[in-house]
Design an enzyme around this catalytic site. Structure first.
Site, PDB file in Angstrom:
ATOM      1  N   ASP A   9      59.009  20.636  16.270  1.00  0.00           N
ATOM      2  CA  ASP A   9      59.750  19.873  17.566  1.00  0.00           C
ATOM      3  C   ASP A   9      58.603  20.340  19.369  1.00  0.00           C
ATOM      4  OD1 ASP A   9      61.019  22.328  18.236  1.00  0.00           O
ATOM      5  OD2 ASP A   9      62.606  21.230  18.348  1.00  0.00           O
ATOM      6  N   ASN A  10      58.371  21.601  18.918  1.00  0.00           N
ATOM      7  CA  ASN A  10      57.669  22.822  20.130  1.00  0.00           C
ATOM      8  C   ASN A  10      56.842  23.909  19.705  1.00  0.00           C
ATOM      9  OD1 ASN A  10      60.421  22.824  21.130  1.00  0.00           O
ATOM     10  ND2 ASN A  10      59.329  24.604  21.027  1.00  0.00           N
TER      11      ASN A  10
ATOM     12  N   LYS B   3      70.538  20.144  13.116  1.00  0.00           N
ATOM     13  CA  LYS B   3      70.734  19.490  14.198  1.00  0.00           C
ATOM     14  C   LYS B   3      70.607  18.247  14.715  1.00  0.00           C
ATOM     15  CE  LYS B   3      68.434  21.779  17.908  1.00  0.00           C
ATOM     16  NZ  LYS B   3      67.346  23.155  18.841  1.00  0.00           N
TER      17      LYS B   3
ATOM     18  N   ASP C  54      61.959  23.615  14.128  1.00  0.00           N
ATOM     19  CA  ASP C  54      62.768  23.868  15.466  1.00  0.00           C
ATOM     20  C   ASP C  54      61.951  25.738  16.444  1.00  0.00           C
ATOM     21  OD1 ASP C  54      64.092  23.823  17.561  1.00  0.00           O
ATOM     22  OD2 ASP C  54      66.178  23.821  17.230  1.00  0.00           O
ATOM     23  N   ASP C  55      60.981  25.287  17.037  1.00  0.00           N
ATOM     24  CA  ASP C  55      60.328  26.345  17.573  1.00  0.00           C
ATOM     25  C   ASP C  55      59.364  27.178  16.704  1.00  0.00           C
ATOM     26  OD1 ASP C  55      61.829  25.785  19.647  1.00  0.00           O
ATOM     27  OD2 ASP C  55      62.926  28.107  19.910  1.00  0.00           O
TER      28      ASP C  55
ATOM     29  N   ARG D 141      63.081  15.157  20.057  1.00  0.00           N
ATOM     30  CA  ARG D 141      63.923  14.744  19.478  1.00  0.00           C
ATOM     31  C   ARG D 141      64.030  13.031  19.496  1.00  0.00           C
ATOM     32  NH1 ARG D 141      64.434  19.953  17.876  1.00  0.00           N
ATOM     33  NH2 ARG D 141      65.423  20.230  16.196  1.00  0.00           N
TER      34      ARG D 141
ATOM     35  N   LYS E 118      56.587  26.643  24.046  1.00  0.00           N
ATOM     36  CA  LYS E 118      57.688  26.157  24.519  1.00  0.00           C
ATOM     37  C   LYS E 118      57.318  25.511  26.160  1.00  0.00           C
ATOM     38  CE  LYS E 118      62.280  25.770  23.291  1.00  0.00           C
ATOM     39  NZ  LYS E 118      63.760  26.379  22.504  1.00  0.00           N
TER      40      LYS E 118
ATOM     41  N   HIS F 175      64.447  28.807  15.042  1.00  0.00           N
ATOM     42  CA  HIS F 175      65.081  28.722  16.674  1.00  0.00           C
ATOM     43  C   HIS F 175      66.116  29.941  16.147  1.00  0.00           C
ATOM     44  CE1 HIS F 175      67.480  27.879  20.535  1.00  0.00           C
ATOM     45  NE2 HIS F 175      66.153  26.578  21.087  1.00  0.00           N
TER      46      HIS F 175
ATOM     47  N   HIS G 266      71.275  16.975  18.792  1.00  0.00           N
ATOM     48  CA  HIS G 266      70.632  17.693  20.018  1.00  0.00           C
ATOM     49  C   HIS G 266      69.686  16.056  21.009  1.00  0.00           C
ATOM     50  CE1 HIS G 266      69.686  21.285  22.307  1.00  0.00           C
ATOM     51  NE2 HIS G 266      71.061  20.546  22.307  1.00  0.00           N
TER      52      HIS G 266
ATOM     53  N   CYS H 147      62.788  20.611  22.565  1.00  0.00           N
ATOM     54  CA  CYS H 147      62.757  20.510  21.564  1.00  0.00           C
ATOM     55  C   CYS H 147      64.473  18.792  21.416  1.00  0.00           C
ATOM     56  CB  CYS H 147      64.095  21.185  20.982  1.00  0.00           C
ATOM     57  SG  CYS H 147      65.592  21.968  22.569  1.00  0.00           S
TER      58      CYS H 147
END
Length: 541
Positions: free
Chosen positions: A328-329, A133, A36-37, A78, A371, A222, A135, A74
């Site tokens: 994710d990004n 996560k 994540d991130d 997903r 991002k 993140h 989300h 994010c």
């Protein structure tokens, strides 16, 4: 008709190549690890100085996908990963806000016209597991245990690492449990928690003698960036040279690794980022500490990958387990150049630390932007595929440069599992998957991708077709780049190739309408115009 027959022939050839490989072993177990991130250059085998020996080992015995793309954010990533369609088609064109029935692409949760990787693989006989996560709409009743996962330990939206965090919420197989429940370790840290329970659930799959799917969705790295103090201490003082020099060092390492072409020049640093030498000693110490915390979070993420691999080996299932690691990004520049550094003990559970724009420049090396954005820095993921039984040893440590996208993951898993993607599910018509299986990349074969790849997020947009990428941030005019010769997007060639640009623009306009995308008028505080920024740096402003 001839073109259609050729297309079908190429697809058949690709399928036969992969079928011959798959026929030689039983159906593999599958683990999808989503960071994540995490920026493109944030792990060692993609150019980082942060020690990530476990991920590096996966890459050394697998394949690195150098041109793998996410959706720039994010929730949309997903949604696309889980469903194999564009996030707008799945109902998450932006984030979790629900714009109502008249805006089906922006409901903030997965809709009923999609199927998840778990639903498809469960029907194919897999034991399906999710940790981490979620989300994608828990606030609207869209939850792992109702979307195909046999077992799950999940957070609705992430945003915490320790049980003492104010917003920490954990659901075990559909039941919210106390943060200090005896079902959980006493002093848990999410990066370890998700992995530990993934292995517990895998034990159930082994008992039931089923192949398994583990979707392990980390919230690391993140914000709020938090890690054990003794791990942060290992990195303090190592970033006093500043973000520009770190970025240059990562760029040089990427060239030395063979990850990028030396002809792709490093873009000038974002002019919004202050010159490191102009900062006070107090500020330098502060920013060094921010990066040390970030490095500790990533180092611990790598440790958890090592724990997972060790667990799979102890259970005798590692060799026939496909592991896909992806982010994710791009790196996160929120909330701007200043970042965040709050709390009496930054990095602890009582603190709030954001990476900020300066270090995000290094995270996204060698690309522009971060991002949210559709230039390469925002959408390029560091991606690794490992599968000892399925990837030839001759491919170990290799780079695969054919483009692939997060929407391709479902098609790939369907291919690996010998599953069938449905046209209807639970009485609902299902949107056809837009992805292309990238299993041929495992053995070095061409994908024969039939369609371009598209992006839209917050008005930032792009389309990629072969070597050509048409891209524009929300306030910009379209730009055209040849990614084979200029992946760092420094030379806009739209003037020399107007027909290419018009063709791609027409394709994008059609896609935009088909998926139900809508204009995004809201401004982001730290948003800026990349074309303008490059021009300002070029003329010395």
């Amino acid at each position: 008709m001839k073109k259609k027959m050729l297309s079908m022939g190429l697809l058949l050839m690709s399928t036969l190549v992969w079928s011959n490989v798959r026929a030689q072993q039983q159906r593999p177990n599958i683990v999808v690890i989503l960071a994540d991130d995490l920026g493109y250059a944030d792990i060692g085998c993609f150019g980082s100085e942060i020690p990530t020996p476990n991920l590096d080992a996966l890459a050394a015995h697998g394949v690195r996908l150098t041109n793998f793309y996410n959706t720039a954010r994010c929730c949309p990533t997903r949604a696309s990963l889980l469903t194999g369609v564009y996030a707008h088609q799945a109902g998450i064109g932006h984030m979790m806000e629900d714009k109502g029935e008249n805006h089906p692409a922006y409901r903030g949760h997965l809709n009923d016209h999609t199927v998840t990787i778990a639903e498809v693989l469960k029907d194919a006989g897999y034991f399906t597991v999710m940790t981490g996560k979620w989300h994608v709409g828990q606030q609207a009743g869209v939850v792992p245990w109702k979307r195909g996962f046999d077992r799950s330990l999940n957070a609705p939206a992430g945003g915490f690492y320790y049980k003492d965090a104010k917003n920490a919420r954990v659901f075990l197989n559909g039941e919210e449990i106390r943060k200090d429940s005896d079902k959980l370790p006493k002093n848990w840290y999410t990066t370890d928690l998700w992995t530990d329970f993934g292995l517990k659930f895998i034990d159930e799959a082994i008992t039931e003698k089923k192949p398994f799917l583990l979707y392990l969705a980390h919230n690391a790295p993140h914000f709020p960036l938090q890690a054990p103090e003794e791990e942060i201490a290992k990195f303090r003082g190592k970033y006093r040279a500043g973000w520009a020099k770190l970025r240059e060092a990562r760029y040089k390492k990427q060239i030395a690794l063979g990850l990028i072409d030396s002809s792709w020049h490093l873009p000038p640093i974002n002019p919004n980022v202050p010159n490191w030498d102009s900062l006070s000693e107090q500020d330098k110490k502060r920013y060094d500490d921010v990066m040390a915390i970030y490095a500790a979070v990533i180092s611990h993420l790598d440790k958890s990958v090592g724990d997972l691999i060790t667990g799979l080996k102890k259970r005798g299932v590692f060799d026939n387990t496909v592991i896909l690691f992806v982010s994710d990004n791009g790196g996160n520049a929120e909330p701007g150049a200043e970042g965040k550094y709050e709390g009496e003990h930054p990095g602890s559970v009582q603190s709030t630390v954001f990476l900020g724009e300066g270090w995000a420049e290094a995270a996204c090396t060698p690309f522009w932007s971060y991002k949210h954005h559709t230039h390469e820095g925002g959408i390029a993921s560091p991606t690794i595929v490992s599968w000892p039984k399925g990837i030839p040893q001759s491919r170990n440590g290799s780079f695969e440069r054919q483009p692939a996208h997060v929407t391709d993951i479902l098609a790939t898993l369907v291919d690996l599992a010998g599953a069938t993607y449905p046209t209807t599910y639970r009485g609902q018509s299902i949107i056809p998957t837009v992805g292309t299986s990238f299993t041929p990349l495992f053995v070095g074969k061409p994908l024969h991708r039939q369609r371009p790849i598209f992006w839209e997020h917050e008005g930032n947009r792009a389309v990629l077709d072969g070597k050509w990428k048409l891209v524009a941030e929300r306030t910009e005019n379209w730009q055209l780049y040849n990614l084979e010769t200029d992946r760092t997007e420094l030379h806009n060639v739209i003037g020399e190739n107007p027909k290419v640009a018009e063709r791609l623009k027409s394709l994008y306009d059609t896609w935009y309408q088909q998926v139900g995308a809508e204009p995004y008028p809201r401004q982001v505080k730290w948003f800026y115009n990349y074309e303008k920024a490059k021009a300002e740096v070029a003329i010395g402003k």
